[in-house]
Write a protein that holds these residues in place. Structure first.
Motif, PDB file in Angstrom:
ATOM      1  N   GLU A 141       1.266  -1.273  -0.580  1.00  0.00           N
ATOM      2  CA  GLU A 141      -0.112   0.128  -0.061  1.00  0.00           C
ATOM      3  C   GLU A 141       0.948   1.359   0.493  1.00  0.00           C
ATOM      4  O   GLU A 141       0.989   2.409  -0.852  1.00  0.00           O
ATOM      5  CB  GLU A 141      -1.217  -0.085   1.411  1.00  0.00           C
ATOM      6  N   SER A 142       2.138   1.181   0.650  1.00  0.00           N
ATOM      7  CA  SER A 142       2.946   2.815   1.030  1.00  0.00           C
ATOM      8  C   SER A 142       3.522   3.054  -0.709  1.00  0.00           C
ATOM      9  O   SER A 142       3.386   4.481  -0.559  1.00  0.00           O
ATOM     10  CB  SER A 142       3.653   2.600   1.795  1.00  0.00           C
ATOM     11  N   ARG A 143       3.764   1.645  -0.904  1.00  0.00           N
ATOM     12  CA  ARG A 143       5.123   1.973  -2.503  1.00  0.00           C
ATOM     13  C   ARG A 143       3.529   2.311  -3.746  1.00  0.00           C
ATOM     14  O   ARG A 143       4.175   3.168  -4.059  1.00  0.00           O
ATOM     15  CB  ARG A 143       4.935   0.766  -2.197  1.00  0.00           C
ATOM     16  N   LEU A 144       2.898   1.871  -3.315  1.00  0.00           N
ATOM     17  CA  LEU A 144       1.737   1.901  -4.883  1.00  0.00           C
ATOM     18  C   LEU A 144       1.409   2.992  -4.390  1.00  0.00           C
ATOM     19  O   LEU A 144       0.821   4.194  -5.711  1.00  0.00           O
ATOM     20  CB  LEU A 144       0.521   1.161  -4.764  1.00  0.00           C
ATOM     21  N   ALA A 145       0.686   3.835  -3.219  1.00  0.00           N
ATOM     22  CA  ALA A 145       0.954   5.356  -2.974  1.00  0.00           C
ATOM     23  C   ALA A 145       1.926   6.025  -3.305  1.00  0.00           C
ATOM     24  O   ALA A 145       1.350   7.407  -3.584  1.00  0.00           O
ATOM     25  CB  ALA A 145       0.427   5.472  -1.611  1.00  0.00           C
ATOM     26  N   ALA A 146       2.730   6.386  -3.269  1.00  0.00           N
ATOM     27  CA  ALA A 146       3.849   6.880  -3.336  1.00  0.00           C
ATOM     28  C   ALA A 146       5.134   6.562  -4.477  1.00  0.00           C
ATOM     29  O   ALA A 146       5.237   7.640  -5.604  1.00  0.00           O
ATOM     30  CB  ALA A 146       5.798   6.558  -2.517  1.00  0.00           C
ATOM     31  N   LEU A 147       3.210   5.575  -5.687  1.00  0.00           N
ATOM     32  CA  LEU A 147       4.623   6.535  -7.364  1.00  0.00           C
ATOM     33  C   LEU A 147       4.084   6.962  -7.944  1.00  0.00           C
ATOM     34  O   LEU A 147       3.043   8.145  -7.666  1.00  0.00           O
ATOM     35  CB  LEU A 147       2.853   4.718  -8.106  1.00  0.00           C
ATOM     36  N   ASP A 148       5.266   7.315  -8.981  1.00  0.00           N
ATOM     37  CA  ASP A 148       5.195   9.081  -9.606  1.00  0.00           C
ATOM     38  C   ASP A 148       5.062   8.685 -10.545  1.00  0.00           C
ATOM     39  O   ASP A 148       6.354   7.974 -11.596  1.00  0.00           O
ATOM     40  CB  ASP A 148       6.560   9.507  -8.998  1.00  0.00           C
ATOM     41  N   THR A 149       4.720   9.440 -11.751  1.00  0.00           N
ATOM     42  CA  THR A 149       4.039   9.395 -12.598  1.00  0.00           C
ATOM     43  C   THR A 149       5.156   9.889 -13.955  1.00  0.00           C
ATOM     44  O   THR A 149       5.349   9.965 -14.659  1.00  0.00           O
ATOM     45  CB  THR A 149       3.605   8.614 -14.128  1.00  0.00           C
ATOM     46  N   GLY A 150       5.654  10.968 -12.991  1.00  0.00           N
ATOM     47  CA  GLY A 150       7.215  11.681 -13.065  1.00  0.00           C
ATOM     48  C   GLY A 150       8.304  11.283 -13.453  1.00  0.00           C
ATOM     49  O   GLY A 150       8.289  11.877 -14.641  1.00  0.00           O
ATOM     50  N   GLN A 151       8.569   9.888 -13.569  1.00  0.00           N
ATOM     51  CA  GLN A 151       9.764   9.669 -13.580  1.00  0.00           C
ATOM     52  C   GLN A 151      10.106   8.661 -14.799  1.00  0.00           C
ATOM     53  O   GLN A 151       8.777   8.886 -15.763  1.00  0.00           O
ATOM     54  CB  GLN A 151      10.088   7.893 -12.403  1.00  0.00           C
ATOM     55  N   PRO A 152      11.403   8.675 -15.326  1.00  0.00           N
ATOM     56  CA  PRO A 152      11.575   7.364 -17.035  1.00  0.00           C
ATOM     57  C   PRO A 152      10.792   6.681 -16.320  1.00  0.00           C
ATOM     58  O   PRO A 152       9.926   6.306 -14.987  1.00  0.00           O
ATOM     59  CB  PRO A 152      13.111   7.891 -16.259  1.00  0.00           C
ATOM     60  N   PHE A 153      10.212   6.319 -17.808  1.00  0.00           N
ATOM     61  CA  PHE A 153       9.587   4.714 -18.158  1.00  0.00           C
ATOM     62  C   PHE A 153       9.514   3.528 -16.853  1.00  0.00           C
ATOM     63  O   PHE A 153       8.754   2.833 -16.990  1.00  0.00           O
ATOM     64  CB  PHE A 153       9.290   4.716 -19.917  1.00  0.00           C
ATOM     65  N   ALA A 154      11.153   3.519 -17.541  1.00  0.00           N
ATOM     66  CA  ALA A 154      11.733   2.324 -16.499  1.00  0.00           C
ATOM     67  C   ALA A 154      11.264   2.191 -15.136  1.00  0.00           C
ATOM     68  O   ALA A 154      11.187   0.970 -14.220  1.00  0.00           O
ATOM     69  CB  ALA A 154      13.013   1.734 -16.678  1.00  0.00           C
ATOM     70  N   ALA A 155      11.483   3.606 -14.456  1.00  0.00           N
ATOM     71  CA  ALA A 155      11.864   3.676 -13.235  1.00  0.00           C
ATOM     72  C   ALA A 155       9.886   3.449 -13.166  1.00  0.00           C
ATOM     73  O   ALA A 155       9.501   2.706 -11.335  1.00  0.00           O
ATOM     74  CB  ALA A 155      12.263   4.842 -12.789  1.00  0.00           C
TER      75      ALA A 155
END
Length: 346
Positions: A141-155
């Protein structure tokens, strides 16, 4: 090679290379070989995980995969600060399994055996198992909540992929099984079947996006990964925590291990590690070989689209939300596994 021979090679490496280093406190086995008999065969696509404990709060970069006396070892450093509180170790799902059995290779200070003496008799207590399941759930839950779509595609693919894959760890931990990395999906399938929760497994695959994927498609994208992997190995220079997984000695695990899964009919179960390795390759290429990164990027994007159905940042966010909505159902199944009883681990 048999597991006992690989363990002997690991112990020799520890004595020759780890013990003489400043700050060394000891070493122990971890991972998928824990609990397996010395006489069992170690698959070519498997390694032996060794954790070297060092003084302080920070550990140096791990050596990762290396060959020693014919055995493929995965060496990780752990700072003593992460192990100093036995109750915290008992509640940490990624640490406790290393001390539920006597896995100690070398313990000049006696601290590791004391930690084993604390964790082992409490490991299978239901409240402690639930603590570790909650730890795994929190990671999802915590890591999905922190997902940043501004990162490069692979990240951003990795930021979605790995916590999504931790959904498999929650029931594995409940059943006192090793929360394995590369083989997490076949492992959780076995557990869910054993506990009468097999209806949940297709949902886990659907969250990854590969429930309906064909073996032919997976094999095609593995071929593209193989070309990218082989192009990445000679140009990789910048250190990443996964750098040792992108070397020629790691190829039997990173590439051939996925081919073995496909060959035995577990093509959907191979998707997780294919996408993870693809993303790692492009993380390296973007820094160390930008032209090659650009040239191989279409194959990576096609693999992500073809294996997971994700083609945009919006797709990632939608899939993230699907996983988060699924977590309560996953937890209900986990509670049923816990209620069915856990066997003591010796």
């Amino acid at each position: 090679m048999r597991i006992g021979e690989a363990r002997a090679a690991a112990a020799h490496w520890v004595a020759a290379h780890a013990r003489p280093a400043p700050g060394y406190l000891g070493a122990y086995f971890s991972g998928s070989t824990v609990g397996r008999p010395d006489g069992a065969e170690l698959a070519v696509s498997s390694d032996v995980d060794v954790v070297v404990v060092r003084e302080g709060h920070e550990a140096p970069a791990k050596p990762g995969k290396l060959l020693h006396e014919g055995a493929l070892l995965e060496i990780t450093y752990e700072p003593w600060a992460a192990l100093a509180d036995p109750d915290a170790v008992l509640g940490a799902y990624h640490l406790a399994g290393g001390f539920c059995r006597d896995t100690v290779i070398d313990d000049p200070t006696g601290r590791l055996r004391a930690l084993h003496a604390y964790v082992a008799p409490r490991f299978a207590e239901r409240d402690q198992v639930r603590r570790r399941c909650l730890d795994a759930r929190h990671r999802v839950e915590s890591r999905l909540a922190a997902l940043d779509t501004g990162q490069p595609f692979a990240a951003r693919v990795m930021a979605w992929l790995f916590p999504t894959g931790v959904t498999t760890h929650v029931p594995l931990v409940a059943a006192l099984r090793n929360p394995t990395i590369r083989l997490r999906y076949p492992a959780v399938r076995d557990v869910l079947t054993e506990y009468g929760q097999q209806a949940l497994y297709p949902e886990l695959l659907a969250l990854l996006g590969c429930e309906e994927v064909s073996a032919r498609r997976v094999r095609h994208h593995l071929g593209e990964l193989t070309r990218t992997f082989d192009a990445t190995v000679p140009v990789a220079r910048t250190p990443f925590f996964f750098s040792s997984d992108l070397t020629e000695r790691a190829r039997p695990v990173a590439v051939d291990g996925s081919r073995e899964l496909i060959d035995r009919g577990d093509h959907r179960e191979a998707v997780f590690w294919i996408v993870a390795t693809f993303a790692r390759c492009h993380t390296v290429l973007a820094v160390d070989a930008p032209d090659l990164h650009t040239a191989r990027l279409p194959a990576f994007r096609e693999a992500v689209a073809g294996l997971t159905g994700i083609t945009s940042a919006g797709d990632l966010l939608a899939r993230r939300d699907e996983v988060l909505r699924f977590v309560p159902r996953l937890w209900a199944a986990t509670e049923e596994i816990l209620a069915a009883g856990t066997e003591a681990v010796g």
